[in-house]
Design a protein around this motif. Sequence first.
Motif, PDB file in Angstrom:
ATOM      1  N   HIS A 165       0.838  -1.255  -0.033  1.00 38.91           N
ATOM      2  CA  HIS A 165       0.048   0.135  -0.053  1.00 38.91           C
ATOM      3  C   HIS A 165       0.810   1.316  -0.055  1.00 38.91           C
ATOM      4  CE1 HIS A 165      -3.340  -2.614   0.592  1.00 38.91           C
ATOM      5  NE2 HIS A 165      -2.865  -3.006   1.812  1.00 38.91           N
ATOM      6  N   ASP A 166       2.342   1.234  -0.388  1.00 36.29           N
ATOM      7  CA  ASP A 166       3.014   2.390  -0.065  1.00 36.29           C
ATOM      8  C   ASP A 166       3.783   2.753  -1.293  1.00 36.29           C
ATOM      9  OD1 ASP A 166       2.830   2.639   2.819  1.00 36.29           O
ATOM     10  OD2 ASP A 166       3.549   0.541   2.898  1.00 36.29           O
ATOM     11  N   ILE A 167       3.611   2.034  -2.582  1.00 40.01           N
ATOM     12  CA  ILE A 167       4.220   2.178  -3.745  1.00 40.01           C
ATOM     13  C   ILE A 167       3.752   3.842  -4.165  1.00 40.01           C
ATOM     14  CG2 ILE A 167       4.847   0.096  -4.302  1.00 40.01           C
ATOM     15  CD1 ILE A 167       2.688   0.176  -6.356  1.00 40.01           C
ATOM     16  N   PRO A 168       4.774   4.564  -4.690  1.00 41.11           N
ATOM     17  CA  PRO A 168       6.258   4.272  -5.143  1.00 41.11           C
ATOM     18  C   PRO A 168       6.974   4.236  -3.820  1.00 41.11           C
ATOM     19  CG  PRO A 168       5.435   6.531  -5.658  1.00 41.11           C
ATOM     20  CD  PRO A 168       4.365   5.964  -5.311  1.00 41.11           C
ATOM     21  N   VAL A 169       8.120   3.265  -3.661  1.00 40.38           N
ATOM     22  CA  VAL A 169       8.997   3.421  -2.625  1.00 40.38           C
ATOM     23  C   VAL A 169      10.442   3.451  -3.238  1.00 40.38           C
ATOM     24  CG1 VAL A 169      10.018   1.911  -0.569  1.00 40.38           C
ATOM     25  CG2 VAL A 169       7.393   2.038  -1.254  1.00 40.38           C
ATOM     26  N   LEU A 170      11.410   4.330  -2.922  1.00 39.37           N
ATOM     27  CA  LEU A 170      12.529   4.331  -3.585  1.00 39.37           C
ATOM     28  C   LEU A 170      13.620   4.303  -2.525  1.00 39.37           C
ATOM     29  CD1 LEU A 170      13.403   5.477  -6.332  1.00 39.37           C
ATOM     30  CD2 LEU A 170      13.719   7.758  -5.478  1.00 39.37           C
ATOM     31  N   PHE A 171      14.948   3.685  -2.756  1.00 35.82           N
ATOM     32  CA  PHE A 171      15.952   3.392  -1.965  1.00 35.82           C
ATOM     33  C   PHE A 171      17.036   3.883  -2.876  1.00 35.82           C
ATOM     34  CE2 PHE A 171      13.202   0.779   0.597  1.00 35.82           C
ATOM     35  CZ  PHE A 171      14.008   0.307   1.741  1.00 35.82           C
ATOM     36  N   PHE A 172      17.989   4.340  -2.160  1.00 38.35           N
ATOM     37  CA  PHE A 172      19.298   5.100  -2.584  1.00 38.35           C
ATOM     38  C   PHE A 172      20.402   4.241  -2.207  1.00 38.35           C
ATOM     39  CE2 PHE A 172      23.067   7.670  -2.612  1.00 38.35           C
ATOM     40  CZ  PHE A 172      22.832   8.673  -3.554  1.00 38.35           C
ATOM     41  N   ASN A 173      21.076   3.475  -3.090  1.00 34.39           N
ATOM     42  CA  ASN A 173      22.333   2.633  -2.836  1.00 34.39           C
ATOM     43  C   ASN A 173      21.944   1.685  -1.742  1.00 34.39           C
ATOM     44  OD1 ASN A 173      23.869   3.445  -5.013  1.00 34.39           O
ATOM     45  ND2 ASN A 173      25.087   4.667  -3.662  1.00 34.39           N
ATOM     46  N   GLY A 174      20.686   0.880  -1.892  1.00 32.53           N
ATOM     47  CA  GLY A 174      20.344  -0.247  -1.090  1.00 32.53           C
ATOM     48  C   GLY A 174      19.695   0.188   0.392  1.00 32.53           C
ATOM     49  N   GLN A 175      19.512   1.760   0.566  1.00 30.88           N
ATOM     50  CA  GLN A 175      19.006   2.264   1.790  1.00 30.88           C
ATOM     51  C   GLN A 175      17.946   3.075   1.607  1.00 30.88           C
ATOM     52  OE1 GLN A 175      22.394   4.398   3.595  1.00 30.88           O
ATOM     53  NE2 GLN A 175      23.281   2.304   4.516  1.00 30.88           N
ATOM     54  N   PHE A 176      16.841   3.009   2.451  1.00 32.73           N
ATOM     55  CA  PHE A 176      15.558   3.836   2.266  1.00 32.73           C
ATOM     56  C   PHE A 176      15.801   5.265   2.077  1.00 32.73           C
ATOM     57  CE2 PHE A 176      12.089   6.522   3.549  1.00 32.73           C
ATOM     58  CZ  PHE A 176      10.777   5.799   3.411  1.00 32.73           C
ATOM     59  N   LEU A 177      15.036   5.682   1.147  1.00 37.63           N
ATOM     60  CA  LEU A 177      15.151   7.156   0.689  1.00 37.63           C
ATOM     61  C   LEU A 177      13.754   7.853   0.897  1.00 37.63           C
ATOM     62  CD1 LEU A 177      16.922   9.577  -0.484  1.00 37.63           C
ATOM     63  CD2 LEU A 177      15.874   9.228  -2.590  1.00 37.63           C
ATOM     64  N   CYS A 178      12.554   7.191   0.444  1.00 33.80           N
ATOM     65  CA  CYS A 178      11.197   8.204   0.511  1.00 33.80           C
ATOM     66  C   CYS A 178      10.133   7.039  -0.103  1.00 33.80           C
ATOM     67  CB  CYS A 178      11.238   8.959  -0.214  1.00 33.80           C
ATOM     68  SG  CYS A 178      11.440   9.208  -2.080  1.00 33.80           S
ATOM     69  N   MET A 179       8.913   7.094   0.336  1.00 37.15           N
ATOM     70  CA  MET A 179       7.945   6.471  -0.053  1.00 37.15           C
ATOM     71  C   MET A 179       6.486   7.318  -0.276  1.00 37.15           C
ATOM     72  SD  MET A 179       6.735   4.053   2.983  1.00 37.15           S
ATOM     73  CE  MET A 179       6.278   4.630   4.632  1.00 37.15           C
ATOM     74  N   HIS A 180       5.716   6.923  -1.417  1.00 35.41           N
ATOM     75  CA  HIS A 180       4.527   7.621  -1.601  1.00 35.41           C
ATOM     76  C   HIS A 180       4.650   8.797  -2.492  1.00 35.41           C
ATOM     77  CE1 HIS A 180       3.199   6.440   2.782  1.00 35.41           C
ATOM     78  NE2 HIS A 180       2.962   5.394   2.054  1.00 35.41           N
ATOM     79  N   ARG A 181       5.635   9.390  -2.310  1.00 35.38           N
ATOM     80  CA  ARG A 181       6.155  10.786  -3.160  1.00 35.38           C
ATOM     81  C   ARG A 181       7.615  10.943  -3.059  1.00 35.38           C
ATOM     82  NH1 ARG A 181       3.211  12.375   0.948  1.00 35.38           N
ATOM     83  NH2 ARG A 181       1.270  12.651  -0.219  1.00 35.38           N
ATOM     84  N   LEU A 182       7.983  11.583  -4.015  1.00 29.66           N
ATOM     85  CA  LEU A 182       9.548  11.819  -3.969  1.00 29.66           C
ATOM     86  C   LEU A 182       9.764  12.852  -2.943  1.00 29.66           C
ATOM     87  CD1 LEU A 182      12.351  11.704  -5.321  1.00 29.66           C
ATOM     88  CD2 LEU A 182      11.843  13.530  -6.973  1.00 29.66           C
TER      89      LEU A 182
END
Length: 395
Positions: free
Chosen positions: A356-373
Motif C-alpha cells: 500500500h506504499d508504492i512508489p518506494v525509493l531506495f538509494f544504494n540499498g538504503q531507504f530514501l522515501c515512499m508515496h512521493r519523491l
Amino acid sequence: MFRVQSPRGFFRLCHHITKRNAIVIAAAVRTPAPTAIKEEKLAGLVVDELVKRTLCPREEFKKLFMCASSQCSSELEGMGKELGLKSCQTFKLQKDICSAGAVRMALQSLQNEDPQCIITGDSRCQGLKLPPEGLLASEVMSEIKPVVRRKKGDDKENEEVPAPVEAAALAWTTYENADRLQLQPLAVVLEFVIEENDVKTRYKIDRTEPIIAKAVHNWQFVTIAEKDASPGQIPRLPADIIAQLEPHQIGIHEAQHTTASHLLTHLVHSLPTGHLGCAVIETLDGNRLVLVLEKLYTELPPGHVLPILTLYTKEPCPLCDDLVAQLEDKFAGQFELKKVFIDKKENVRYLRLFRHDIPVLFFNGQFLCMHRLNEDALTERLAAFKNDMEASQMD
C-alpha cells in the motif's frame, strides 16, 4: 578503546567480537516534530515505517522494546502483532527515562542469542530538544496529520486533543544476519560498554588498532545532572580527552530532554561515511552505556559510477510514473534507475512490505522515501555520495 573514567570500582569483562557477529543498525527513523496524536498510535506508525526501511521480512523481527510515558495505554503491548510482526515479543518499558535500558537489552540479546532482528523505540509526551543543527530529511518519517478525537454528540468546541508526542525507533541485527537478508545497514557498532551494578562489560570487534579519542568525529553525551552542561564538565571523561575535542564535535543532552532512540537516530544519519561517532548515556541509577559507531560505506557494483536508485513499483502505477518524471526533470544524469516490480512472483517479499506504499525509493540499498519523491532527502544523499567519491579518489 580510549579510557573513560568511573568513580566506582568495578570488575571488568571484555568480549571479543568477530566481524560476522558484530551488531549493526539496519535502519533508524524519528518523527519530525511533536504531533497531537495518541501515543500508541504514533509508536505503531514509526515502527511500521522502520520495518519498511530495513527491507527485512516482518517474520525476522523477534523482539520489540518500546519505552513509553506513563500515560500510554496497555494497547502498546499488542503492537507487534497488529503490525504483522507475528514472531515478535513486545516489551513495554516505562521507567527507562532515556531508553538506555532498551538499547542495552537489545545489544545483549544479539550477543547471547540466535541471529535475529530487534527493534528499540521511544514515544514520549514531554518536549524533546532538537539538535542545534536541525534534523536531516533522511532521518524523519512522512508528515503525520494530527488526530482529534470527538465524543459522540460533541461539537468542535469540545474536541479532545491528545498531548503532543514524539517517537523514534531503530532496527538492530548482526552483520551476518544482515548479509543473509541482503540488507544494507547504516552503521556498525565497533565497541560498546555496559556499566551496571559495579560491573563494566566491554564488547569489541577484533581489530589490531585501538580507537583513539581524536578518531571520533562526533561525541554525544546524555547526563542526568543540569550542572553537566559544558564540555569542561563532561562526566567521567578525562581532561586529556576533552582537550583534544572541538566544541562542534560535542553534544550534551539532559536525560529528561532526549532519548537514546532519538539521539542514535540522528547520530547514524548525520555521521559522514566512514567516520566514528560515540554516544555516552548515563541513567538515574548511576549506570552507563557507551557505544562507538562507524557509518558504513555502500559499495557500488563493478562498473557503476553513479548511485543506484531502486524503485519498488508495479504496473500500472501513475504515482510511480510521476515520481520518475520528477527524477528525470530535476536530477537528470545524477543516478541510475532500477525498477523492482513487487507484483511479480519472485518479489513477494517486497509486496508484503510495500503493498500500500508504492512508489518506494531506495538509494544504494538504503531507504530514501515512499508515496512521493522527497527532494530534500535525495539532495542530501547525492551530496554525501559526491563527498564519498571525492574522498576515495584522494586516498
